[in-house]
Design an enzyme around this catalytic site. Structure first.
Site, PDB file in Angstrom:
ATOM      1  CG  LEU A  33      -1.860  -1.222   1.305  1.00 56.74           C
ATOM      2  CD1 LEU A  33      -2.694  -1.179   2.585  1.00 56.74           C
ATOM      3  CD2 LEU A  33      -2.781  -1.292   0.081  1.00 56.74           C
ATOM      4  CG  HIS A  37      -3.172   1.372  -2.338  1.00 54.35           C
ATOM      5  ND1 HIS A  37      -1.820   1.137  -2.427  1.00 54.35           N
ATOM      6  CD2 HIS A  37      -3.746   0.660  -3.341  1.00 54.35           C
ATOM      7  CE1 HIS A  37      -1.580   0.306  -3.444  1.00 54.35           C
ATOM      8  NE2 HIS A  37      -2.728   0.017  -4.024  1.00 54.35           N
ATOM      9  CE  LYS A 149      -0.256   4.277 -11.813  1.00 56.09           C
ATOM     10  NZ  LYS A 149      -0.438   2.866 -12.009  1.00 56.09           N
ATOM     11  CG  ASP A 150      -4.874   1.184 -12.323  1.00 53.05           C
ATOM     12  OD1 ASP A 150      -3.921   0.728 -12.959  1.00 53.05           O
ATOM     13  OD2 ASP A 150      -4.800   1.448 -11.108  1.00 53.05           O
ATOM     14  CD  GLN A 153      -8.324  -1.890 -12.218  1.00 54.86           C
ATOM     15  OE1 GLN A 153      -7.548  -2.798 -12.463  1.00 54.86           O
ATOM     16  NE2 GLN A 153      -8.275  -1.198 -11.092  1.00 54.86           N
ATOM     17  CB  SER A 186       2.372  -1.712  -5.621  1.00 58.87           C
ATOM     18  OG  SER A 186       1.192  -1.280  -4.994  1.00 58.87           O
TER      19      SER A 186
END
Ligand code: AMP
Length: 282
Positions: A33, A37, A149-150, A153, A186
């Site tokens: 994390l 997050h 960020k994604d 997704q 990460s």
């Protein structure tokens, strides 16, 4: 903070939340994390009564075995962070409990998965669709939190929620960056000092291209220039640099003011694959 490892364990707390009219916020993560997050967790704590964070490195969304094996696992450090954030519940399922067998189900997201991440990581979004559906079914949250960020997704998860009628809302949190602009990830902890320095090429190229577009430069010329700058960096290996509609992921050949658009980039820096994006017209 309560840590649980199975859906049955969670069921009691879920029933209790239901009886007492408490809303449940859910933040799915793969652990290791960072502040990105934590921002999702803070958003959940602000807008719901109980926050559940899951930590599960989902093997079926990895298209590269080495990337999966080397994905950082820092469970005790993560639990300490979550305790500090006053998270209510942490879901830490085992691989066997989530996948007693390899799923045969496959998601097909049509055009959304034929471009960018979908093109370079075939099967990735099906793996994401499966784990997110499983976690939604187990946790049954009122609101689930994801990061911009994604970006692709996010578009995929919106489709999963809509097409399968999951009774929950999605809350999308803007990208959290280091002071110099590098998007937190990460995977950043696997970069060497030199690679960390060079990784800034992703954010710098996005910012540069955005400014060029906003001063009416031609997109394809800007894109070409950015591709050349990646080529000139020996540690970088660019996969894509595209201007897209942030929801449909239609790839644009020109920039039109007034049309929602984001620039998305994916590049290896050394052996580490990084992605980033910047909204031009949100
Ligand atoms: P991950 O653990 O990488 O699967 O990420 C879990 C969630 O955190 C996903 O919804 C990500 O989009 C989100 N996330 C990851 N990095 C960032 C960041 N730098 N800023 C905001 N959200 C992020």
């Amino acid at each position: 903070m309560q840590v649980f490892k199975s859906g049955t364990e969670w069921q009691k707390s879920w029933l209790q939340a239901l009886k007492t009219n408490k809303t449940i916020g859910f933040v799915p993560t793969m652990g290791a994390l960072h502040k990105g997050h934590l921002e999702l967790i803070r958003a959940s704590k602000k807008s719901t009564d109980l926050t559940v964070v899951s930590i599960f490195v989902n093997p079926i969304q990895f298209t590269n075995q080495e990337d999966f094996e080397k994905y950082p696992v820092l469970t005790s450090q993560d639990l300490e962070l979550l305790q500090k954030e006053k998270v209510d519940f942490v879901f830490l399922p085992s691989q066997e409990s989530i996948y007693p067998e390899k799923p045969i189900l496959n998601f097909n997201f049509g055009n959304l998965e034929r471009v960018l991440e979908g093109e370079f990581r075939p099967g990735h979004f099906s793996g994401v669709g499966i784990i997110v559906s499983k976690l939604f079914n187990i946790i049954r949250p009122n609101i689930a939190f994801f990061g911009q960020k994604d970006l692709q997704q996010v578009a995929i998860i919106k489709k999963v929620v809509q097409d399968l009628s999951f009774p929950l809302k999605l809350h999308i949190v803007p990208t959290i960056r280091e002071k110099d602009g590098l998007a937190l990830s990460s995977r950043n902890m696997r970069l060497s000092v030199q690679e960390r320095e060079k990784a800034l090429i992703l954010y710098n190229s996005l910012e540069f291209a955005k400014n060029e577009l906003l001063t009416n430069k031609d997109w394809l010329a800007v894109r070409k220039q950015m591709m050349l700058s990646f080529e000139a960096e020996p540690l970088a290996k660019l996969e894509y640099f595209e201007l897209v509609h942030p929801e449909t992921f239609q790839v644009f050949e020109e920039f039109e003011r007034g049309k929602k658009s984001s620039i998305c980039v994916a590049s290896f820096i050394g052996n580490i694959r990084l992605i980033d994006n910047l909204p031009i017209i949100p």
